[in-house]
Design a protein around this motif. Structure first.
Motif, short mmCIF file in Angstrom:
data_model
loop_
_atom_site.label_atom_id
_atom_site.label_comp_id
_atom_site.label_asym_id
_atom_site.label_seq_id
_atom_site.Cartn_x
_atom_site.Cartn_y
_atom_site.Cartn_z
N ASN B 135 53.38 34.03 34.48
CA ASN B 135 53.87 33.11 35.68
C ASN B 135 53.25 33.50 36.80
O ASN B 135 53.51 32.69 37.71
CB ASN B 135 55.47 33.45 35.72
N PHE B 136 52.47 34.34 36.97
CA PHE B 136 51.96 34.68 38.30
C PHE B 136 50.19 34.66 38.25
O PHE B 136 49.80 34.80 37.26
CB PHE B 136 52.12 36.21 38.77
N GLU B 137 49.73 33.75 39.34
CA GLU B 137 48.39 33.50 39.60
C GLU B 137 47.69 34.62 40.13
O GLU B 137 47.35 34.70 41.27
CB GLU B 137 47.97 32.47 40.27
N THR B 138 47.48 35.60 39.42
CA THR B 138 46.72 36.99 40.02
C THR B 138 45.61 37.31 38.84
O THR B 138 45.57 36.80 37.76
CB THR B 138 47.63 37.98 40.22
N MET B 139 44.76 38.35 39.23
CA MET B 139 43.81 39.03 38.30
C MET B 139 43.37 40.51 38.79
O MET B 139 43.63 40.76 40.10
CB MET B 139 42.57 37.94 38.24
N GLY B 163 40.26 33.85 46.00
CA GLY B 163 41.45 34.35 46.53
C GLY B 163 41.18 35.66 47.36
O GLY B 163 39.95 35.90 47.80
N HIS B 164 42.25 36.44 47.41
CA HIS B 164 41.88 37.52 48.27
C HIS B 164 42.74 38.80 47.67
O HIS B 164 43.78 38.72 46.73
CB HIS B 164 42.21 37.58 49.65
N VAL B 165 42.05 40.13 47.88
CA VAL B 165 42.70 41.30 47.32
C VAL B 165 43.89 41.58 47.86
O VAL B 165 44.25 41.54 49.24
CB VAL B 165 41.81 42.58 47.60
N PHE B 166 44.92 42.06 47.16
CA PHE B 166 46.06 42.65 47.71
C PHE B 166 46.81 43.92 47.18
O PHE B 166 47.65 44.50 47.75
CB PHE B 166 47.42 41.43 47.45
N ASP B 167 46.06 44.49 46.26
CA ASP B 167 46.38 45.68 45.79
C ASP B 167 45.02 46.63 45.38
O ASP B 167 44.45 45.80 44.49
CB ASP B 167 47.56 45.57 44.69
N VAL B 168 44.79 47.58 46.06
CA VAL B 168 43.49 48.40 45.87
C VAL B 168 43.88 49.68 45.04
O VAL B 168 44.64 50.61 45.84
CB VAL B 168 42.56 48.50 46.79
N ALA B 169 43.38 50.23 43.80
CA ALA B 169 43.29 51.17 43.11
C ALA B 169 41.76 51.85 43.16
O ALA B 169 40.98 51.15 43.74
CB ALA B 169 43.63 51.38 41.72
N PRO B 170 41.67 53.04 42.78
CA PRO B 170 40.38 53.59 43.01
C PRO B 170 39.20 52.79 42.58
O PRO B 170 38.09 52.70 42.98
CB PRO B 170 40.46 55.09 42.52
N THR B 171 39.42 52.31 40.99
CA THR B 171 38.48 51.58 40.25
C THR B 171 38.81 50.12 40.11
O THR B 171 37.76 49.64 39.55
CB THR B 171 38.37 52.46 39.11
N THR B 172 39.98 49.54 40.38
CA THR B 172 40.21 48.23 40.30
C THR B 172 41.09 47.80 41.46
O THR B 172 41.54 48.43 42.42
CB THR B 172 41.22 48.20 39.00
N SER B 173 41.06 46.30 41.36
CA SER B 173 41.79 45.52 42.58
C SER B 173 42.42 44.33 41.91
O SER B 173 41.90 43.83 41.01
CB SER B 173 40.89 45.17 43.64
N SER B 174 43.76 44.28 42.25
CA SER B 174 44.44 42.93 42.15
C SER B 174 43.95 42.02 42.99
O SER B 174 44.12 42.40 44.28
CB SER B 174 46.06 43.35 42.07
N VAL B 175 43.98 40.79 42.68
CA VAL B 175 43.50 39.69 43.43
C VAL B 175 44.68 38.48 42.98
O VAL B 175 45.03 38.25 42.04
CB VAL B 175 42.12 39.12 42.92
N ILE B 176 45.23 37.91 44.30
CA ILE B 176 45.93 36.97 44.31
C ILE B 176 45.07 35.50 44.65
O ILE B 176 44.11 35.42 45.34
CB ILE B 176 47.10 37.15 45.31
N GLY B 202 48.58 27.37 47.67
CA GLY B 202 48.88 27.24 46.16
C GLY B 202 50.27 26.84 46.03
O GLY B 202 51.20 27.03 46.72
N ASN B 203 50.61 26.35 44.59
CA ASN B 203 51.78 26.02 44.20
C ASN B 203 52.03 26.07 42.71
O ASN B 203 53.05 25.63 42.19
CB ASN B 203 52.01 24.50 44.68
N GLY B 204 51.35 27.05 42.18
CA GLY B 204 51.62 27.59 40.77
C GLY B 204 51.12 26.38 39.93
O GLY B 204 51.15 26.80 38.69
N THR B 205 50.61 25.23 40.39
CA THR B 205 49.78 24.29 39.40
C THR B 205 48.41 24.53 39.66
O THR B 205 48.03 25.05 40.42
CB THR B 205 50.31 22.85 39.77
N PRO B 206 47.60 23.97 38.62
CA PRO B 206 46.17 23.96 38.82
C PRO B 206 45.61 23.43 40.36
O PRO B 206 44.44 23.47 40.43
CB PRO B 206 45.37 23.32 37.71
N PHE B 207 46.13 22.63 41.15
CA PHE B 207 45.74 22.20 42.25
C PHE B 207 46.70 22.71 43.49
O PHE B 207 47.59 23.45 43.46
CB PHE B 207 46.33 20.59 42.25
N LEU B 208 45.89 22.56 44.78
CA LEU B 208 46.48 22.86 45.88
C LEU B 208 46.92 21.95 46.63
O LEU B 208 46.66 20.89 46.78
CB LEU B 208 45.37 23.64 46.74
#
Lengths: 155, 278
Positions: B135-139, B163-176, B202-208
């Motif tokens: 349900n969340f558009e992150t990677m 998108g942009h990075v919102f959480d950074v770990a030493p070897t990986t990052s979460s992107v919204i 964003g609105n949770g659909t494939p469109f903005l």
């Protein structure tokens, strides 16, 4: 001893399914609907153990999933622990040797977990959330069939 | 026998109470850490330990796809090749023309005394997990603080903003992703006669969806939207990045406003590699 061995196997199954989910779930998306292989694994495995261990399995799944989502950590851990615990508590009362039971539990489990998550962490668009959770529940039903047989024959 | 059953029952309740209390505690800890701009050590540790395995799975699948994908895709490959060759020839001609225009623009800017922005450094990253929770558009991407990634770094693909990075770990990052309802970007129309400024959300659909657009702003179907470099949610996006194309404009008589949808330039389901702007 036998219980410990089967619990270890269940833990391994949930971890492996989590890895498969992170690597491949997005490739299985159909018209935007995507399965949650890790959650399906948790719900199916909880059918084969008691409430205490199922709660731990849920706790572990919550930690793994939330580490990758990077937000709503508490809500994910609590909802997964609750889901595991409830199904584990049902284990003595349900006929788990029938795949239909597993399918039904996966559908209800996914939908109620999603709704419970929404209560803890309300999202902007309620209707969209319900629609996506329903789609995910249906998809999880389908993938619960092979997962059920894997768990049944492994444990 | 009854006593044993009662004890078991009590243990079950304690397990649940313990898991729920620990979950709430970890959530509060994570929120506290994120509010102070720090990474949550537990999530960072879990991601650091588990990401190599996911990296191997993703790399193996990519390798198999590259080596043996032709067996499945064989018949359509020659058609795709012909279409791409034609597109490539057209693009080469366009690049030559654009290079000439860029040189002219640069010369004029320097003559007028405009400050020239330095080119942005790009860090390539592999996508480890797309939408870890459906349900969340992150990677999650394969670069972290060890590679110089910071929270709010902008992530792009060759076709546009991701998108942009919102959480950074030493070897990986979460992107919204741009399509997440929590995402917004300052945007403008890329047309010399318009340059209308707005926000793409964003609105949770494939469109903005487009918000904060002036009543009489000139916007048409087919317009390309680029980042304006102004505000827009996190206000981290530099100017000039392609966001997407306007695909629908409908008038809402109840609010006397226009509902405008933008299709992102990037196909998030086909992304394999992204770049983090520094």
């Amino acid at each position: 001893m036998k219980g410990a061995k089967s619990n270890l196997r269940l833990t391994l199954i949930v971890i492996i399914l989590f890895f498969l989910h992170e690597a491949y779930a997005s490739h299985l998306a159909i018209r935007g609907a995507q399965p949650n292989i890790a959650l399906t694994g948790l719900l199916t495995c909880s059918l084969f153990t008691d409430a205490t261990f199922a709660a731990w399995l849920g706790f572990m799944t919550g930690i793994l999933e939330s580490a990758y989502l990077g937000m709503y950590i508490g809500s994910l851990i609590v909802t997964r622990s609750l889901a595991g615990w409830i199904i584990g508590a049902m284990e003595p009362h349900v006929f788990r040797d029938n795949v239909v039971i597993a399918i039904g539990i996966c559908f209800l489990g996914t939908f109620l977990t999603g709704m419970c998550f929404y209560l803890f962490a309300p999202q902007a668009n309620t209707l969209l959330w319900v629609k996506e959770t329903l789609e995910e529940s249906i998809y999880n039903c389908v993938i619960s069939i092979p997962i059920y047989y894997i768990v049944k024959f492994t444990v | 026998m009854l006593l044993k059953e009662k004890n078991n029952h009590r243990n079950h309740w304690w397990a649940l109470i313990f898991c729920v209390a620990l979950g709430i505690g970890l959530g509060v800890w994570h929120n506290h850490a994120s509010r102070h701009g720090k990474a949550d050590p537990l999530s960072a540790a879990v991601r650091t330990v588990t990401s190599p395995i996911i990296h191997i799975l993703v790399a193996t699948t990519d390798w198999m796809n590259h080596e043996f994908g032709w067996i499945i895709q064989g018949p359509s490959l020659s058609r795709k090749y012909a279409a791409l060759r034609l597109q490539n020839e057209n693009l080469q001609a366009q690049i030559a023309q654009l290079q000439e225009d860029a040189i002219d623009a640069q010369r004029l800017k320097s003559e007028l005394g405009f400050a020239m922005s330095p080119p942005l450094h790009k860090i390539p990253a592999i996508i480890l997990s797309m939408r870890p929770i459906p349900n969340f558009e992150t990677m999650v991407i394969s670069r972290g603080s060890r590679n110089g990634v910071k929270p709010d770094s902008v992530v792009v693909a060759p076709l546009g903003v991701v998108g942009h990075v919102f959480d950074v770990a030493p070897t990986t990052s979460s992107v919204i992703l741009l399509t997440d309802p929590n995402s917004a970007i300052g945007a403008m129309v890329q047309r010399a006669s318009s340059r209308a400024v707005c926000i793409c959300k964003g609105n949770g659909t494939p469109f903005l969806s487009i918000a904060y657009l002036g009543q009489n702003a000139d916007i048409r179907i087919g317009d390309t939207m680029i980042s304006s470099g102004l505000g827009g949610g996190q206000g981290v996006y530099p100017k000039g990045l392609v966001i997407g194309t306007v695909v629908s404009i409908t008038n809402d008589p109840s609010t006397a406003s226009r509902q405008i949808l933008v299709r992102p330039a990037v196909d998030f389901d086909r992304l394999e590699e992204v770049y983090i702007l520094q």
